[in-house]
Every structure is written in structure tokens, then in C-alpha cells.
Enzyme design. Sequence first.
Site, PDB file in Angstrom:
ATOM      1  N   ASN A  72       0.534   7.886 -48.542  1.00  0.00           N
ATOM      2  CA  ASN A  72       1.031   7.959 -47.168  1.00  0.00           C
ATOM      3  C   ASN A  72       2.539   8.175 -47.081  1.00  0.00           C
ATOM      4  OD1 ASN A  72       0.443   5.301 -48.322  1.00  0.00           O
ATOM      5  ND2 ASN A  72       1.582   4.469 -46.603  1.00  0.00           N
ATOM      6  N   GLN A 117      -5.507   9.079 -45.223  1.00  0.00           N
ATOM      7  CA  GLN A 117      -4.646  10.204 -44.847  1.00  0.00           C
ATOM      8  C   GLN A 117      -5.364  11.559 -44.936  1.00  0.00           C
ATOM      9  OE1 GLN A 117      -1.796   9.789 -43.356  1.00  0.00           O
ATOM     10  NE2 GLN A 117      -1.392   7.628 -43.797  1.00  0.00           N
ATOM     11  N   THR A 170     -19.312  -8.176 -32.968  1.00  0.00           N
ATOM     12  CA  THR A 170     -19.699  -7.144 -32.006  1.00  0.00           C
ATOM     13  C   THR A 170     -18.827  -5.904 -32.224  1.00  0.00           C
ATOM     14  OG1 THR A 170     -20.279  -8.884 -30.468  1.00  0.00           O
ATOM     15  CG2 THR A 170     -20.006  -6.674 -29.525  1.00  0.00           C
ATOM     16  N   CYS A 188       4.315  -0.282 -42.041  1.00  0.00           N
ATOM     17  CA  CYS A 188       4.047  -1.714 -42.151  1.00  0.00           C
ATOM     18  C   CYS A 188       5.176  -2.423 -42.881  1.00  0.00           C
ATOM     19  CB  CYS A 188       2.736  -1.976 -42.867  1.00  0.00           C
ATOM     20  SG  CYS A 188       1.869  -0.522 -43.317  1.00  0.00           S
ATOM     21  N   SER A 244      -9.482   5.179 -41.269  1.00  0.00           N
ATOM     22  CA  SER A 244      -8.932   4.500 -40.097  1.00  0.00           C
ATOM     23  C   SER A 244      -8.851   5.486 -38.934  1.00  0.00           C
ATOM     24  CB  SER A 244      -7.529   3.995 -40.451  1.00  0.00           C
ATOM     25  OG  SER A 244      -6.933   3.425 -39.324  1.00  0.00           O
ATOM     26  N   ALA A 245      -9.309   5.053 -37.746  1.00  0.00           N
ATOM     27  CA  ALA A 245      -9.378   5.991 -36.608  1.00  0.00           C
ATOM     28  C   ALA A 245      -7.999   6.370 -36.071  1.00  0.00           C
ATOM     29  CB  ALA A 245     -10.216   5.362 -35.495  1.00  0.00           C
ATOM     30  N   HIS A 246      -7.034   5.432 -36.124  1.00  0.00           N
ATOM     31  CA  HIS A 246      -5.757   5.739 -35.447  1.00  0.00           C
ATOM     32  C   HIS A 246      -4.881   6.725 -36.217  1.00  0.00           C
ATOM     33  CE1 HIS A 246      -2.675   3.212 -37.634  1.00  0.00           C
ATOM     34  NE2 HIS A 246      -3.750   2.515 -37.978  1.00  0.00           N
TER      35      HIS A 246
HETATM   36  N1  PLP Z   1      -4.136   2.842 -46.155  1.00  0.00           N
HETATM   37  C1  PLP Z   1      -3.191   3.760 -45.918  1.00  0.00           C
HETATM   38  C2  PLP Z   1      -2.928   4.816 -46.944  1.00  0.00           C
HETATM   39  C3  PLP Z   1      -2.456   3.728 -44.731  1.00  0.00           C
HETATM   40  O1  PLP Z   1      -1.521   4.657 -44.499  1.00  0.00           O
HETATM   41  C4  PLP Z   1      -2.736   2.709 -43.788  1.00  0.00           C
HETATM   42  C5  PLP Z   1      -1.950   2.586 -42.539  1.00  0.00           C
HETATM   43  O2  PLP Z   1      -0.748   2.689 -42.529  1.00  0.00           O
HETATM   44  C6  PLP Z   1      -3.744   1.775 -44.076  1.00  0.00           C
HETATM   45  C7  PLP Z   1      -4.417   1.879 -45.278  1.00  0.00           C
HETATM   46  C8  PLP Z   1      -4.087   0.676 -43.112  1.00  0.00           C
HETATM   47  O3  PLP Z   1      -4.876   1.182 -42.072  1.00  0.00           O
HETATM   48  P1  PLP Z   1      -5.150   0.329 -40.746  1.00  0.00           P
HETATM   49  O4  PLP Z   1      -3.912   0.455 -39.917  1.00  0.00           O
HETATM   50  O5  PLP Z   1      -6.338   0.984 -40.128  1.00  0.00           O
HETATM   51  O6  PLP Z   1      -5.441  -1.057 -41.162  1.00  0.00           O
END
Ligand code: PLP
Length: 401
Positions: free
Chosen positions: A159, A187, A245, A332, A207-209
Site C-alpha cells: 500500500n 489494493q 448481524t 493508520c 476491504s470495500a472502502h
Molecule cells: N491491508 C492493507 C494493505 C491496507 O492498505 C489496509 C488499509 O489501509 C488494510 C489492510 C486495512 O483495511 P481496513 O481499513 O478495511 O481494516
Amino acid sequence: MQNYLSSERQDRVYLDYNATTPHAACLKNQWTSWLSIYGNPSSIHQDSRWPKTLIREARQKIARHLNCSPLEIIFNSGASEGNNSVLKSVWATFGKNRPEMLISQVEHPSVVKTAEYLTTQGAIIHWIPVNRSGQIDLNFIDQHLSDKTSLVSVMFANNETGTIFPIQQISQKAHAHGAFMHSDCVQILGKHDIQFTELQLDYATFSAHKFYSLKGTGFVYVKKTSSWIPLIHGGGQERGRRGGTENVLGIAVLHTVLDLLPEASIRIEQMKKLRDSMESRILSCLSDVSVTAIESERLGNTSSLVIAGVDGETLLMSLDLKGFSVSTGAACSSGNPEPSPVLLAMGLTRNEAQSSLRVSLGWETTEEQIVDFVNTLAEVVQKLRQLHINEKVENVSEKSK
Ligand code: PLP
């Protein structure tokens, strides 16, 4: 292309698509109708039908895209949960019979921290090194795989740098020793074209977002033959594999946004062209800049830059004030003054890692925005470098007084 997706803030340029994406504009039309989906999908009565149907259709759509069975998809809250679930499930299955795992040094914290936790339970983690170009050490994998290995976990693409790893090759190595293969595929969606089945994975997390949908929704692919012990026990949701749920609205949104996937190849090509032109513009107008992992196969939307003589955080804040959203590393870890562990693992010095900037493009990024960004970056970097020189001169003259 503009107005297709819903980042409507004309006063800002968003270049942080690896952290999260804006919501797809096509969601607007359906938003109000979704507000009337309140039934619990596990109920028996009629109000549960619509949510139940939405979840079933979304699962089928994902399965069609990945070319797998819908039964191999488990919905959850996102990739952090997915990564925790996979590692802990494999540990719970094999424990001390196969206590070793091979995990790359450049994984997301949701893999790294889970693995570190598992060491407190007796797991032995072999951290697979990467080189300065971000390429993984395949010899290390050969040397450390054994009949004690339960899992190999290597992300599809990093990422921070966009480096893509040879997952199919690693899967084959893992399988030759009877180990499971997991890949954090967060990614991939909308950023890279692949035939998922060629990766030969036993587990994959999404991950959806990161794909124009809502935060707090995701799914994990669990191959029929892979073991699975739920992280969250509860009701019988997801065939007893993930209690709680379901996030019906999140799944409904993902279901709709997945309809954009047929356009992905064209969009990916467009992003790559823009990213490449951005990098060559930056390299020609600024001295002492390098593109991390430029020699490696990378996601076409990602650029990780080391800009000598400036502090990444200061640069990020200056760009933010001028209307550009970029990142210094993983979102993060923002607010964390430590340099990026990923860049350090690649062999960059602390100074280099602290002078890094991540720019990640999306489907609606335009050439105009990129030109604007490069001009502003050049202006800000020159100012910060000049300030740095002035400070040094002042310090020297203070000392000589
Ligand atoms: N793995 C990677 C490579 C990511 O870039 C991210 C989010 O930054 C995650 C995991 C975590 O995903 P989520 O925000 O859905 O917990």
C-alpha cells in the site's frame, strides 16, 4: 470521467486513494431507497427478504468476479478483521503441530501485529525480507519453508510503494510444503487487473472502502479446502463462520459499486499513464528526488517519493494547506513520528524514510490535477529547502558569535 464519482470538493485535489477512496457517484440514486432496508437478514418474516437477497446477490457477484464459489466468500468488517481472522484461524487449527509462519516484513499492521501477538502464544514467525527495490527474497522462503510451516502470508501489492509481489510463485512454494497461502489483496480492486484464480490462494482479504464503497465492510475469500475457525462467534451468520448481524447497507453499496469493475482495465491504464507522467515531471523539475521501487512491477496508481532535504510531515502539511491530500506512508500510522517500517525494511535510511511522500491516484484523477500538483509540489519543496538552508546558516553564525 469527472462527476462520475462523488468527490465533489472542487477546492481540493485528492491523491490518497490507497488510504481510502471517495464514494461512487452511482450510489446517490439508490441511497434513499436503501434507508428503508432495516430487516434483519437472519429473520424469517418478509422484512428480511430484501436484505437477504442483497447479501446473496453481492456474494454471487464477488464470486463471479473472483471466479470462485459464493460459499467461499465471508462478509466481515474489512481487511483488518480479515487479516486477524486468517492468521488466528490458521494458528487455532495447527497450533504447535505446525507452529511456523512466513510473513513478509512489509505487511499492513493488521498482519504484523497479529503475527506478533501469535508469537506470545508460541508461534514462530520468519519475517521475509525485501530488498531496496521492494522485491521479496524468494531464497529466504525456500530456506525457511518446512513441514512445520502452517501459513505463508504475503500481500498482493504494498500500500505504500505499490510493489507487486509474485504471489503465484510463492503460493506454489507454500503448497509444496503443505502450508496455506494468504494474501492481503486490499489494493487490487480497481487498481490492478488479475485473474484471481491464478494466484492459487487459500485465503485472501479485501476491504470495500478501497474501492469506492463504505468503510466497515469487507470480505474474506476462504477456499473450500482451507480450515476456518471464526474470530467472532455468535449467531449462525455467514454459515457460522462470522457471528454478528451483517452490515447490510455496506454490502448493498459494495454490490452496486462492483458493477463498475468492467471499466477497471481502462481506468487502470489511465491512472498508470498519469502516474508515469507525474513521476517524470517531478524528476525533471526537482533535483534530489527518487521514486522508491521504480525498478519493480508496481500498482499503476502509486508513487512513493523520497525528497531529500525536506521533512515528509512538513511537506504533507504544506501541501494540505494548498488543497492537496497526500500521505507520508500508511494512513493508520499518521500521527506516528516514527518513519515508515515498510521503507525501513526496504533498506532506506531513517532520513530517507522521513523525507518520503506517498501519492496515490484514483479513477477520477485528471491530468489538470496532476499538473497542478506537480507545480505546487515543486514550489513548496523549493521553499522548504531554502528555509532549511537559511536555518543552517543562522545556526552556524549563532555558533560563531
Ligand atoms: N491491508 C492493507 C494493505 C491496507 O492498505 C489496509 C488499509 O489501509 C488494510 C489492510 C486495512 O483495511 P481496513 O481499513 O478495511 O481494516
